[in-house]
Design an enzyme around this catalytic site. Sequence first.
Site, PDB file in Angstrom:
ATOM      1  N   ASP A  51       5.658   6.748  -2.282  1.00  0.00           N
ATOM      2  CA  ASP A  51       5.549   5.857  -1.132  1.00  0.00           C
ATOM      3  C   ASP A  51       5.151   4.446  -1.544  1.00  0.00           C
ATOM      4  O   ASP A  51       4.806   4.190  -2.706  1.00  0.00           O
ATOM      5  CB  ASP A  51       4.504   6.399  -0.149  1.00  0.00           C
ATOM      6  CG  ASP A  51       4.937   7.693   0.514  1.00  0.00           C
ATOM      7  OD1 ASP A  51       6.146   7.856   0.742  1.00  0.00           O
ATOM      8  OD2 ASP A  51       4.061   8.534   0.800  1.00  0.00           O
ATOM      9  N   TYR A 109       0.161  14.902  -9.977  1.00  0.00           N
ATOM     10  CA  TYR A 109      -0.347  13.618  -9.505  1.00  0.00           C
ATOM     11  C   TYR A 109      -1.816  13.470  -9.876  1.00  0.00           C
ATOM     12  O   TYR A 109      -2.556  14.460  -9.950  1.00  0.00           O
ATOM     13  CB  TYR A 109      -0.224  13.506  -7.983  1.00  0.00           C
ATOM     14  CG  TYR A 109       1.161  13.205  -7.472  1.00  0.00           C
ATOM     15  CD1 TYR A 109       1.554  11.901  -7.200  1.00  0.00           C
ATOM     16  CD2 TYR A 109       2.075  14.228  -7.237  1.00  0.00           C
ATOM     17  CE1 TYR A 109       2.823  11.617  -6.715  1.00  0.00           C
ATOM     18  CE2 TYR A 109       3.352  13.955  -6.750  1.00  0.00           C
ATOM     19  CZ  TYR A 109       3.711  12.645  -6.493  1.00  0.00           C
ATOM     20  OH  TYR A 109       4.968  12.367  -6.015  1.00  0.00           O
TER      21      TYR A 109
END
Length: 261
Positions: A51, A109
């Site tokens: 994002d 992540y």
Amino acid sequence: MRVALGIEYDGSSYCGWQRQVEVDSVQAQLEKALSLIANEPIEVVCAGRTDAGVHGTGQVVHFDTTVIRPDSAWTLGVNANLPDTIAVRWVKLVDDSFHARFSATARRYRYVIYNHKFRPGLLRHGLSHYHGDIDETLMHQAAQQLLGEHDFTSFRAMQCQSKSPFRSVHEVNVTRQGMYIMVDIKANAFLHHMVRNIVGSLLEIGLGNQPLNWISKLIAVKDRRQAAATAKPNGLYLVDVTYPEEFAIPKLALGPLFMLD
């Protein structure tokens, strides 16, 4: 011919990974640079679309081309045509059966929190600043409730387009290095905003605002409105993508560079 690349980027000045009309993206910049080197239009496929404001140290892409170039052209040459915030880290010719997204078996992540009374002057786009007293041990203990396959509806964005809310979390750890707290999570795949929503809820536990078993309750209730606010994007990094060994995809230090592996 199919080519795979490892990509690192600072996502703070982009609308996200995915190419969009009238706004700048990491994908658009990379395809522009690759097309210059190939002297033909190049379109890339990535392992995971990040994002706006989210970074990558271990993004993997592939593209198909009819031209033959030395490895230095796909690395040094492409980097010379990229903005300073994006860099090719490695290149590898791969079999046509390789797919950056669909061949991946796991993504990893890391979310980096700067836990200090005052905001940082350096690395402000690569950290999320939280000034309260955070107990990372409680966060780590609570995070273990995420392990395994679950319906993660409580941690998916309202606009998430995934057909299934089920994901399998393989590993999750919360550690501290001085004023830095790192949430490190690996799963087969992630829902839209899943990592940031998980971090937001873990922070509520670390700050003492919610009990240790709150994560299990959120998983069971399957209601995004019951979980915490989404954590800020600037502390999040896609650091690794796992593929079957047969593809021999290169592995680098996970990063980000200012954190120890």
